[in-house]
Design an enzyme around this catalytic site. Structure first.
Site, PDB file in Angstrom:
ATOM      1  N   LYS A  65      44.874 -70.990 -41.197  1.00 26.35           N
ATOM      2  CA  LYS A  65      44.803 -71.366 -39.827  1.00 26.35           C
ATOM      3  C   LYS A  65      44.872 -72.773 -39.498  1.00 26.35           C
ATOM      4  O   LYS A  65      44.543 -73.547 -40.451  1.00 26.35           O
ATOM      5  CB  LYS A  65      43.236 -71.022 -39.484  1.00 26.35           C
ATOM      6  CG  LYS A  65      42.622 -71.414 -38.035  1.00 26.35           C
ATOM      7  CD  LYS A  65      41.212 -71.299 -37.678  1.00 26.35           C
ATOM      8  CE  LYS A  65      40.921 -71.820 -36.440  1.00 26.35           C
ATOM      9  NZ  LYS A  65      39.348 -71.725 -36.032  1.00 26.35           N
ATOM     10  N   GLU A 106      29.311 -77.578 -29.542  1.00 24.86           N
ATOM     11  CA  GLU A 106      29.256 -77.212 -31.032  1.00 24.86           C
ATOM     12  C   GLU A 106      28.602 -78.520 -31.886  1.00 24.86           C
ATOM     13  O   GLU A 106      28.897 -79.679 -31.630  1.00 24.86           O
ATOM     14  CB  GLU A 106      30.840 -77.160 -31.434  1.00 24.86           C
ATOM     15  CG  GLU A 106      30.950 -76.770 -32.973  1.00 24.86           C
ATOM     16  CD  GLU A 106      32.384 -76.522 -33.363  1.00 24.86           C
ATOM     17  OE1 GLU A 106      32.502 -76.365 -34.548  1.00 24.86           O
ATOM     18  OE2 GLU A 106      33.500 -76.839 -32.632  1.00 24.86           O
TER      19      GLU A 106
END
Length: 453
Positions: A208, A258
């Site tokens: 990724k 986050e």
């Protein structure tokens, strides 16, 4: 008027002298913004508590952007904690606010200007407004601080000045009309970068990579950080909202969903936030989108990569560690996220600097494996990240909270640049990933331009 001479006094690298106060404050929107030349910090916890800091009593920073000094940036976090832990009981609750650079080897913002590897400061004036007092004002908690070498009566001067400032109603600061800077190549360049990343991932070696893109804004006049922060805070409930303003006028602000890492005594927490689909105004369509995200193979795979990396990273620092097997849905105003909170009990010697260095950047903002992903970002992204997606937040004696500096923008003068990224995996679609970054950019661009998110 504010007292810029008090607030602009030179900061020390030694622990400050601190006095705790209770004072009457007007609503946050009516406070006088800091004048140019005075540092400012603001932080709004997800529960709505707002912290406002002006000036610098103690300041720890690393300005070099060389690879050899990368660890010095992380070490600033421990220096802050040690200084605050040495303060007497009256100073309990004082925080140092600041951020790190995303990449110590390439510490420049999207305009190409250098940023510090780390900069954290204990404000000279610090207010804590509970959620209700943010809009109504009233009795609030405050601290004033000064360097240990300053005159004995300095705290008296600071206390009188902050009380006068907090109780005075200021007229709203004008915000000039801002416009997006046209960028015809933006979509095509980003989608081509996604295609190249997908090809590299399918070729092996990478799982990724998170490709980010900038969006530039210009206004007819100076973009004032404080009213822009308030506008953003209003648009992003439930996030950690932050503002850092340097004495030279440069600012970094955002609303992050986050948590990179939070510690409270022996307890550690981190967020796994990966996997995104847009919200919809129609309730039925919105519910269908949430279910689509919850069952999406692509998004679940992306989330699993981040979850695995965070758990493996935290394991050496914890005696116990827990995370749900399946992610939950996190609703934000414009997107759904897959979210897994991770909690653990820290072992002795697990310092904040070691935790942050091990976790940052997570696969949610960099990629995996980390080094290969960062090399790809350096070759593919159009602009430096500066503090975007870097650790940003506060440090205290017994606790700390560092968010991932996403959904953010750098400001300077009449210009601003917001950034957003998307996690690219083997089956990513370039058009869909570009749309994902558009939706992530929307709240910040709306706050900057005064438009609808």
């Amino acid at each position: 008027m504010l007292s810029p001479l008090l607030l602009a006094s030179p900061a020390s690298t030694a622990p400050p002298r601190v006095r705790r106060l209770s004072l009457e404050a007007v609503p946050a929107a009516n406070l006088t913004p800091a004048p140019l030349g005075v540092a400012q910090a603001a932080w709004q916890d997800p529960d709505g508590t707002l912290w406002i800091g002006l000036g610098r009593a103690s300041f720890w920073a690393v300005g070099s952007s060389t690879e050899a000094h990368a660890d010095a940036g992380y070490a600033v976090l421990d220096r802050c904690r040690e200084a605050l832990a040495a303060l007497p009981g009256e100073a309990q609750g004082v925080r140092a606010f600041g951020c790190l650079a995303f990449d110590p080897a390439f510490a420049v913002d999207p305009y190409g200007a250098p940023v510090r590897l780390a900069a954290f400061a204990v404000p000279r004036w610090l207010l804590r407004l509970p959620a209700g007092a943010v809009s109504r004002g009233g009795q609030v908690e405050a601290w004033v601080a000064c360097g240990p070498e300053e005159p004995a009566d300095q705290l008296d001067l600071e206390a009188a000045a902050i009380a006068a400032w907090a109780a005075r109603v200021a007229p709203p600061a004008p915000v000039p009309r801002a416009m997006l800077v046209p960028d015809d190549a933006d979509r095509l360049d980003y989608q081509e970068a996604v295609r190249r990343a997908v090809s590299a991932i399918r070729g092996g070696g990478l799982d990724k990579v998170v490709l980010a893109r900038p969006r530039f804004v210009e206004a007819a006049g100076h973009l004032p950080p404080w009213p822009l922060f308030l506008a953003l805070a209003h648009r992003a409930p439930g996030t950690a909202r932050f503002l850092l303003v340097d004495p030279d006028g440069g600012a970094f602000l955002g609303a992050s969903p986050e948590c990179l890492v939070a510690i409270d005594g022996p307890t550690v927490r981190a967020d796994v936030l990966a996997g995104t689909l847009p919200r919809d105004r129609d309730a039925a369509v919105d519910a269908a989108r949430a279910e689509q995200l919850r069952t999406s193979a692509k998004n679940l795979h992306e989330h699993a990569l981040v979850r695995k990396a965070v758990l493996e990273t935290l394991a050496p620092f914890t005696a116990t560690l827990s995370a749900a097997d399946d992610p939950r849905l996190l609703p934000l105003p414009n997107v759904w996220h897959l979210h897994t909170p991770v909690t653990g009990a820290l072992v002795e010697g697990a310092t904040l600097s070691r935790l942050v260095k091990a976790l940052h950047p997570t696969p949610a903002v960099g990629g995996t494996p980390r080094e290969g992903a960062l090399e790809m970002l350096a070759s593919m992204e159009r602009a430096g990240r500066g503090c975007y997606a870097a650790p940003v937040g506060w440090v205290g004696a017994e606790a700390a909270y560092l968010a991932v500096g996403i959904r953010s923008a750098h400001l300077r003068g009449n210009r601003a640049v917001a950034m957003a990224g998307a996690g690219i995996v083997a089956d990513s679609d370039p058009a869909s990933e570009w749309l994902e970054t558009e939706r992530k950019l929307a709240p910040m661009l709306a706050a900057l331009t005064g438009g609808a998110p």
